[in-house]
Design an enzyme around this catalytic site. Structure first.
Site, mmCIF file in Angstrom:
data_model
loop_
_atom_site.group_PDB
_atom_site.id
_atom_site.type_symbol
_atom_site.label_atom_id
_atom_site.label_comp_id
_atom_site.label_asym_id
_atom_site.label_seq_id
_atom_site.Cartn_x
_atom_site.Cartn_y
_atom_site.Cartn_z
ATOM 1 N N LYS A 1 0.853 -1.183 0.000
ATOM 2 C CA LYS A 1 0.000 0.000 0.000
ATOM 3 C C LYS A 1 0.892 1.237 0.000
ATOM 4 C CE LYS A 1 -3.816 1.746 2.952
ATOM 5 N NZ LYS A 1 -4.586 1.384 4.180
ATOM 6 N N SER B 1 -9.432 -1.416 7.387
ATOM 7 C CA SER B 1 -8.907 -1.160 6.047
ATOM 8 C C SER B 1 -8.217 -2.347 5.395
ATOM 9 C CB SER B 1 -7.938 0.027 6.087
ATOM 10 O OG SER B 1 -8.631 1.218 6.370
ATOM 11 N N SER C 1 -9.335 1.168 3.380
ATOM 12 C CA SER C 1 -8.589 2.054 2.504
ATOM 13 C C SER C 1 -7.562 1.327 1.641
ATOM 14 C CB SER C 1 -7.883 3.129 3.340
ATOM 15 O OG SER C 1 -6.958 2.552 4.258
#
Length: 718
Positions: free
Chosen positions: A331, A429, A405
């Protein structure tokens, strides 16, 4: 997934010892130069040279037994006895007993200088394992400050993390360190068996008496087997070797990590060939879902890195690094040296000067970095629809949200672009996007994986998480990342984490207990999700699990705290109040709205302390819920999300949809739980077939138990 065949040592005393290779550790105890070198302690004990040759008799056969254990797939663990150079961890009782005994003490005492170094001192050459038994990169070494292997070490937690229930013990010396470990293991619930042909000591009479004591009284302490049957199992192994057609299948779908390593060993592919294929697959998928990535490794550099691994890489049996040649991505709020970290916010972007320690562990284990993945801006959101780099859709439907996310992470793994991905989880997330893409999303206990090198969203709650295609693959990645980082202010020392009594049968046979939210919470899910959750609960019960009524109140209260109280203001502190105020007009519209609300809120200091007190009350209540000694449950099982929105539904009302999605994920980080989302069924939505996920939650530090139970459900689901 088929259940594993068990093996039996039928001639063991007092009766047959049965074990499953995947839940058994082969332990090599203290086979160090200190005890087995001709210049070490063993050759001079009691100044009697006749004692030493019998001790060395196990050196020739033990490597053969070790090879069998490796071929059978047992976990290999070495122990080494030794003390700090300043002897700060050497008990005075032992030091004085050895040096001031009425008989004059031993001929060699701890820290005495020997030709091979100071005796029994860490860092000395004499402290090392003998060359004949050199550990492989995947194998664990436990340094112990004493005779037993559990006191003052991380051994028990390492065993629990790996789901180990049985121990096969070898090494020196039988009458002391070997039986000490067996006693301690027995007290903790492990089934233990000593291979008598692979252990010895400095007094043959004491060795014989010690072994008799182990299996006497119908196996009061454990089992003893000569080991010939164990050795014979190794001779019977006939592994199916991968074929050229298996290698060609790589062009169609990314194999499992185990299959990939078998192909590497067979020489049918190498990391360079795989990387060429991965890059091609990524390019083709860009035309379908173009917002998955924020940046990618330069193709020439990625291929060159893979080529470095390919050059001269030959490994006997399983000796290759644990993640050798496995492609992964991260990420884009996690640092990789020399790569820009954006957190999906150009004004925030910077070039990382160092790689996050947890990511470096993966690289050191042989994994190949591919690139950075999209996310909700500043890791603020659960939808995957808040990035200026575009909106990635679910792998299973171009109309439905990917979840966030860590949006790009989940899609990249589900699409087979990488084998695993590393995201972050503050309020769900990792778990939400994993569920929306039909894969596994594991959020370990906060503080067990280093969070240095991560752009904080809410620093007291943030943790890295793992996206993978199965519980087992997530677990293998976790083994590599699960390393204490003393420089991380939120790190939990391993000795501070809870341990528990082992049930040698494992949760599949021994059963487990679980709780679920009340009907009033489940009824907030879509009708199809309610039905699939009911089916999942029934499946758990069919696996031998027992449903227990619990008080869900502290979980609900904790969930409300994350955004409905002052705790959310930590986001301003974590990201930087000045940065937000100076750049708020440049943020994504939804992110801007979130932070405008925080900046305009009238918050008093006393409210912060009130909410912290409420949080601690919730933590205490939840801890009691998971307290097995007080009738608590093993795991809490919840729907990962209450529904799966379309992208348009998110865009129409981004804040409301986001808030609803966190119904079951918000509590975990607030009350310090670990959690893993796994697929539990499918929903037909028009032309789309969408995955439904459930999350298993367990107490802080109980990650091993959590993964054991999730794997039982995964196997039952097929």
């Amino acid at each position: 997934m088929a259940s594993e065949s068990k093996l039996t040592l039928s001639t063991a005393f007092p009766y047959a010892f049965t074990f499953s290779p995947s839940t058994t550790a082969f332990v090599v105890i203290d086979m160090q130069r200190d005890f087995l070198d001709s210049n070490g302690f063993g050759s001079n004990i009691d100044e009697n040279p006749a004692i030493f040759p019998p001790v060395c008799r196990i050196v020739p056969p033990l490597p053969h037994f070790l090879r069998v254990a490796r071929r059978l797939g047992l976990h290999i663990i070495y122990t080494r006895e030794g003390y700090l150079p300043n002897l700060a961890d050497l008990p005075a009782a032992r030091r004085l007993r050895e040096t001031k005994a009425p008989t004059g003490g031993q001929s060699v005492n701890i820290s005495d200088e020997r030709p091979t170094g100071r005796f029994s001192v860490k860092g000395e050459a004499s402290h090392d394992i003998i060359d004949e038994l050199k550990p492989w990169p995947t194998e664990l070494i436990v340094d112990k400050p004493g005779k037993g292997s559990f006191w003052g070490t991380r051994l028990h937690r390492l065993l629990l993390a790996r789901g180990i229930t049985h121990l096969i013990l070898t090494g020196v010396n039988t009458e002391c360190c070997v039986t000490s470990m067996l006693h301690d293991g027995n007290d903790r619930g492990y089934e233990c068996c000593i291979l008598s042909g692979c252990t010895t000591g400095f007094d043959e009479n004491m060795v014989a008496s010690s072994l008799d004591l182990v299996w006497g009284r119908d196996g009061l302490l454990g089992y003893v087997s000569h080991g010939s049957e164990f050795y014979e199992y190794g001779r019977q192994i006939n592994r199916t070797k991968p074929t050229l057609s298996d290698a060609k299948r790589v062009l169609e779908v990314l194999p499992s990590n185990a299959e990939l390593k078998d192909l590497y060993r067979a020489g049918l592919i190498d990391p360079e060939i795989l990387m060429l294929n991965v890059l091609d697959r990524i390019t083709r998928y860009d035309t379908i879902n173009p917002a998955v990535w924020i940046s990618r490794e330069n193709p020439e550099e990625a291929i060159a890195n893979a080529r470095k691994q390919s050059t001269g890489a030959t490994f006997p049996d399983e000796s290759m690094p644990p993640l050798f040649g496995i492609p992964f991505a991260v990420k884009d709020n996690i640092d990789v040296k020399g790569v820009v970290t954006t957190a999906a916010c150009d004004r925030f972007a910077y070039t990382a000067t160092a790689t996050a320690p947890a990511i470096q562990h993966l690289l050191d284990a042989g994994a190949i970095y591919v690139g950075k993945l999209n996310l909700d801006q500043l890791a603020t959101g659960l939808t995957g629809c808040r990035s200026p780099y575009g909106i990635p859709h679910s792998y299973h439907s171009e109309k439905h949200a990917s979840g966030g996310s860590s949006s790009g992470c989940a899609v990249a793994v589900a699409a087979g672009l990488v084998s695993f991905a590393i995201g972050t989880d503050t309020a769900g997330s990792v778990r939400i996007p994993a569920a929306f893409n039909g894969i596994v999303g594991f959020k370990p206990t906060k503080g067990t994986i280093s969070a240095r090198g991560v752009v904080p969203a809410c620093q007291s709650l943030d943790t890295m998480g793992i996206f993978a295609r199965s519980v087992e693959e997530a677990r293998q990645v976790w083994y590599v990342m699960d390393q204490y980082d003393a420089l991380d202010p939120y790190a939990k020392p391993p000795e501070s984490l809870p341990t528990w009594m082992v049930d040698y049968r494992g949760p599949g046979e021994g059963g487990f207990t679980f709780g679920i939210p009340p009907d009033s919470a489940i009824e907030l899910c879509s009708a199809k999700y309610q039905e699939l959750f009911r089916v999942a609960v029934e499946r758990l019960q069919s696996c031998g699990a027992t449903l227990v009524d619990i008080d869900y109140t502290p979980f609900a209260q904790a969930g409300d705290l994350i955004y409905g109280a002052s705790l959310v203001h930590e986001r301003l502190a974590s990201i930087g109040h000045d940065f937000i105020t100076e750049n708020i007009e440049t943020l994504h519209p939804t992110t801007k709205t979130v932070f405008q609300g925080l900046l305009s809120a009238k918050l008093s200091a006393w409210e912060v302390f009130r909410d912290q007190a409420t949080q601690m009350q919730c933590i205490a209540a939840v801890r009691k819920t998971f307290d097995k000694l007080d009738g608590g449950i093993d795991v809490l099982v919840v729907p990962t999300a209450p529904f799966h929105p379309t992208i348009q539904e998110v865009l129409d009302d981004p804040l409301a949809v986001n808030s609803k999605l966190g119904l079951f994920t918000h509590p975990a980080n607030v009350v310090d739980l670990c959690g893993v989302s796994v697929n539990a069924g499918w929903v037909e939505e028009g032309e789309a077939r969408l995955p439904f996920g459930i999350t298993f939650l367990a107490g802080s530090g109980c990650d091993g138990k959590l993964l054991d139970i999730a794997a039982v459900f995964e196997r039952a689901s097929g």
